[in-house]
Design a protein around this motif. Structure first.
Motif, PDB file in Angstrom:
ATOM      1  N   ILE A 114       0.839  -1.201   0.000  1.00  0.00           N
ATOM      2  CA  ILE A 114       0.000   0.000   0.000  1.00  0.00           C
ATOM      3  C   ILE A 114       0.878   1.257   0.000  1.00  0.00           C
ATOM      4  O   ILE A 114       0.611   2.215  -0.726  1.00  0.00           O
ATOM      5  N   ALA A 115       1.941   1.230   0.800  1.00  0.00           N
ATOM      6  CA  ALA A 115       2.866   2.369   0.848  1.00  0.00           C
ATOM      7  C   ALA A 115       3.522   2.590  -0.512  1.00  0.00           C
ATOM      8  O   ALA A 115       3.644   3.729  -0.984  1.00  0.00           O
ATOM      9  N   LYS A 116       3.926   1.517  -1.155  1.00  0.00           N
ATOM     10  CA  LYS A 116       4.554   1.611  -2.476  1.00  0.00           C
ATOM     11  C   LYS A 116       3.555   2.156  -3.496  1.00  0.00           C
ATOM     12  O   LYS A 116       3.909   2.957  -4.363  1.00  0.00           O
ATOM     13  N   MET A 117       2.293   1.733  -3.391  1.00  0.00           N
ATOM     14  CA  MET A 117       1.246   2.215  -4.295  1.00  0.00           C
ATOM     15  C   MET A 117       1.031   3.719  -4.094  1.00  0.00           C
ATOM     16  O   MET A 117       0.920   4.467  -5.058  1.00  0.00           O
ATOM     17  N   LYS A 118       0.989   4.157  -2.840  1.00  0.00           N
ATOM     18  CA  LYS A 118       0.813   5.580  -2.559  1.00  0.00           C
ATOM     19  C   LYS A 118       2.005   6.383  -3.079  1.00  0.00           C
ATOM     20  O   LYS A 118       1.848   7.495  -3.590  1.00  0.00           O
ATOM     21  N   GLU A 119       3.180   5.802  -2.962  1.00  0.00           N
ATOM     22  CA  GLU A 119       4.386   6.438  -3.483  1.00  0.00           C
ATOM     23  C   GLU A 119       4.279   6.608  -4.997  1.00  0.00           C
ATOM     24  O   GLU A 119       4.635   7.656  -5.548  1.00  0.00           O
ATOM     25  N   ALA A 120       3.768   5.584  -5.676  1.00  0.00           N
ATOM     26  CA  ALA A 120       3.578   5.651  -7.129  1.00  0.00           C
ATOM     27  C   ALA A 120       2.529   6.703  -7.487  1.00  0.00           C
ATOM     28  O   ALA A 120       2.672   7.421  -8.484  1.00  0.00           O
ATOM     29  N   ASP A 121       1.473   6.808  -6.688  1.00  0.00           N
ATOM     30  CA  ASP A 121       0.444   7.831  -6.911  1.00  0.00           C
ATOM     31  C   ASP A 121       1.055   9.232  -6.822  1.00  0.00           C
ATOM     32  O   ASP A 121       0.781  10.095  -7.661  1.00  0.00           O
ATOM     33  N   ILE A 122       1.870   9.453  -5.813  1.00  0.00           N
ATOM     34  CA  ILE A 122       2.503  10.761  -5.621  1.00  0.00           C
ATOM     35  C   ILE A 122       3.446  11.069  -6.775  1.00  0.00           C
ATOM     36  O   ILE A 122       3.477  12.195  -7.288  1.00  0.00           O
ATOM     37  N   ALA A 123       4.179  10.076  -7.226  1.00  0.00           N
ATOM     38  CA  ALA A 123       5.115  10.279  -8.335  1.00  0.00           C
ATOM     39  C   ALA A 123       4.372  10.590  -9.634  1.00  0.00           C
ATOM     40  O   ALA A 123       4.910  11.275 -10.512  1.00  0.00           O
ATOM     41  N   ALA A 124       3.139  10.113  -9.778  1.00  0.00           N
ATOM     42  CA  ALA A 124       2.372  10.319 -11.005  1.00  0.00           C
ATOM     43  C   ALA A 124       1.654  11.668 -11.036  1.00  0.00           C
ATOM     44  O   ALA A 124       1.207  12.105 -12.092  1.00  0.00           O
ATOM     45  N   ARG A 125       1.533  12.337  -9.914  1.00  0.00           N
ATOM     46  CA  ARG A 125       0.772  13.590  -9.849  1.00  0.00           C
ATOM     47  C   ARG A 125       1.284  14.694 -10.774  1.00  0.00           C
ATOM     48  O   ARG A 125       0.479  15.406 -11.374  1.00  0.00           O
ATOM     49  N   PRO A 126       2.591  14.897 -10.919  1.00  0.00           N
ATOM     50  CA  PRO A 126       3.034  15.974 -11.818  1.00  0.00           C
ATOM     51  C   PRO A 126       2.549  15.803 -13.261  1.00  0.00           C
ATOM     52  O   PRO A 126       2.420  16.777 -13.984  1.00  0.00           O
ATOM     53  N   SER A 127       2.268  14.577 -13.676  1.00  0.00           N
ATOM     54  CA  SER A 127       1.785  14.353 -15.040  1.00  0.00           C
ATOM     55  C   SER A 127       0.267  14.455 -15.128  1.00  0.00           C
ATOM     56  O   SER A 127      -0.319  14.131 -16.158  1.00  0.00           O
ATOM     57  N   GLY A 128      -0.381  14.884 -14.050  1.00  0.00           N
ATOM     58  CA  GLY A 128      -1.819  15.108 -14.069  1.00  0.00           C
ATOM     59  C   GLY A 128      -2.663  13.914 -13.684  1.00  0.00           C
ATOM     60  O   GLY A 128      -3.883  13.964 -13.766  1.00  0.00           O
ATOM     61  N   VAL A 129      -2.040  12.838 -13.246  1.00  0.00           N
ATOM     62  CA  VAL A 129      -2.772  11.630 -12.853  1.00  0.00           C
ATOM     63  C   VAL A 129      -2.912  11.621 -11.331  1.00  0.00           C
ATOM     64  O   VAL A 129      -1.927  11.767 -10.620  1.00  0.00           O
ATOM     65  N   GLN A 130      -4.131  11.469 -10.839  1.00  0.00           N
ATOM     66  CA  GLN A 130      -4.341  11.448  -9.387  1.00  0.00           C
ATOM     67  C   GLN A 130      -3.955  10.099  -8.782  1.00  0.00           C
ATOM     68  O   GLN A 130      -3.392  10.035  -7.709  1.00  0.00           O
ATOM     69  N   GLN A 131      -4.319   9.013  -9.483  1.00  0.00           N
ATOM     70  CA  GLN A 131      -4.002   7.668  -8.993  1.00  0.00           C
ATOM     71  C   GLN A 131      -3.488   6.820 -10.140  1.00  0.00           C
ATOM     72  O   GLN A 131      -3.977   6.918 -11.259  1.00  0.00           O
ATOM     73  N   VAL A 132      -2.531   5.975  -9.833  1.00  0.00           N
ATOM     74  CA  VAL A 132      -2.012   5.036 -10.815  1.00  0.00           C
ATOM     75  C   VAL A 132      -3.100   4.006 -11.097  1.00  0.00           C
ATOM     76  O   VAL A 132      -3.804   3.564 -10.179  1.00  0.00           O
ATOM     77  N   GLY A 133      -3.254   3.610 -12.345  1.00  0.00           N
ATOM     78  CA  GLY A 133      -4.272   2.638 -12.725  1.00  0.00           C
ATOM     79  C   GLY A 133      -3.876   1.217 -12.357  1.00  0.00           C
ATOM     80  O   GLY A 133      -2.785   0.959 -11.826  1.00  0.00           O
ATOM     81  N   GLU A 134      -4.762   0.284 -12.670  1.00  0.00           N
ATOM     82  CA  GLU A 134      -4.521  -1.136 -12.363  1.00  0.00           C
ATOM     83  C   GLU A 134      -3.229  -1.644 -13.002  1.00  0.00           C
ATOM     84  O   GLU A 134      -2.470  -2.363 -12.364  1.00  0.00           O
ATOM     85  N   GLU A 135      -2.988  -1.260 -14.259  1.00  0.00           N
ATOM     86  CA  GLU A 135      -1.767  -1.713 -14.939  1.00  0.00           C
ATOM     87  C   GLU A 135      -0.521  -1.207 -14.226  1.00  0.00           C
ATOM     88  O   GLU A 135       0.470  -1.923 -14.113  1.00  0.00           O
ATOM     89  N   GLY A 136      -0.581   0.017 -13.762  1.00  0.00           N
ATOM     90  CA  GLY A 136       0.544   0.585 -13.025  1.00  0.00           C
ATOM     91  C   GLY A 136       0.788  -0.141 -11.719  1.00  0.00           C
ATOM     92  O   GLY A 136       1.937  -0.362 -11.316  1.00  0.00           O
TER      93      GLY A 136
END
Length: 152
Positions: free
Chosen positions: A30-52
């Motif tokens: 879950i922590a790694k997923m949240k980290e990925a979400d934060i890393a994706a924010r500058p590109s305009g994505v709020q949450q990483v999708g299932e594939e991510g």
């Protein structure tokens, strides 16, 4: 059920069951997923999708396999066993991988679909495989199969 919901539900179940190792691994995911979400924010994505998320989990498994091998080489069997237990938990969230025969068939289809004739077309075939079978195909195993199919 999507993976985010499944993470939460599985964590609650493991906490109720008192399975600290599983709970710890799920919290780490879950922590790694949240980290990925934060890393994706500058590109305009709020949450990483299932594939991510699936890609992230595969990366976690790969990292732990490498660590387990290094621990074994160093004679630290207990740490290797811990890494393998984490791998088992992480893999329980991943889609089922293709077996050898299904991989061969997918490679044959991709070669036919792309019209690949030589090893120079390997990139096109790999891209077609990734587009069609990203979640269920181990690309590391597919590479040598594509190379063999193209006569490389």
């Amino acid at each position: 059920m999507d993976l985010r919901t499944r993470f939460t539900e599985e964590m609650k179940a493991s906490m109720r069951a008192g399975d600290t190792a599983r709970t710890s691994t799920i919290r780490m995911m879950i922590a790694k997923m949240k980290e990925a979400d934060i890393a994706a924010r500058p590109s305009g994505v709020q949450q990483v999708g299932e594939e991510g998320i699936v890609s992230m989990l595969r990366g976690m498994v790969k990292s732990r396999r490498e660590s387990a091998d290094l621990y074994r080489q160093g004679g630290r069997e207990e740490l290797a066993a811990k890494e393998e237990a984490e791998i088992a938990v992480i893999e329980s969230f991943l889609p089922q991988q293709m077996d050898e025969a299904a991989m061969q068939a997918a490679v044959r289809d991709a070669v036919a679909d792309t019209g690949a004739a030589s090893i120079k077309d390997m990139g096109k075939v790999m891209a077609a495989l990734k587009a069609k079978h990203a979640a269920t195909l181990d690309m590391a195993k597919a590479g040598p199969m594509v190379k063999a199919a193209l006569g490389g």
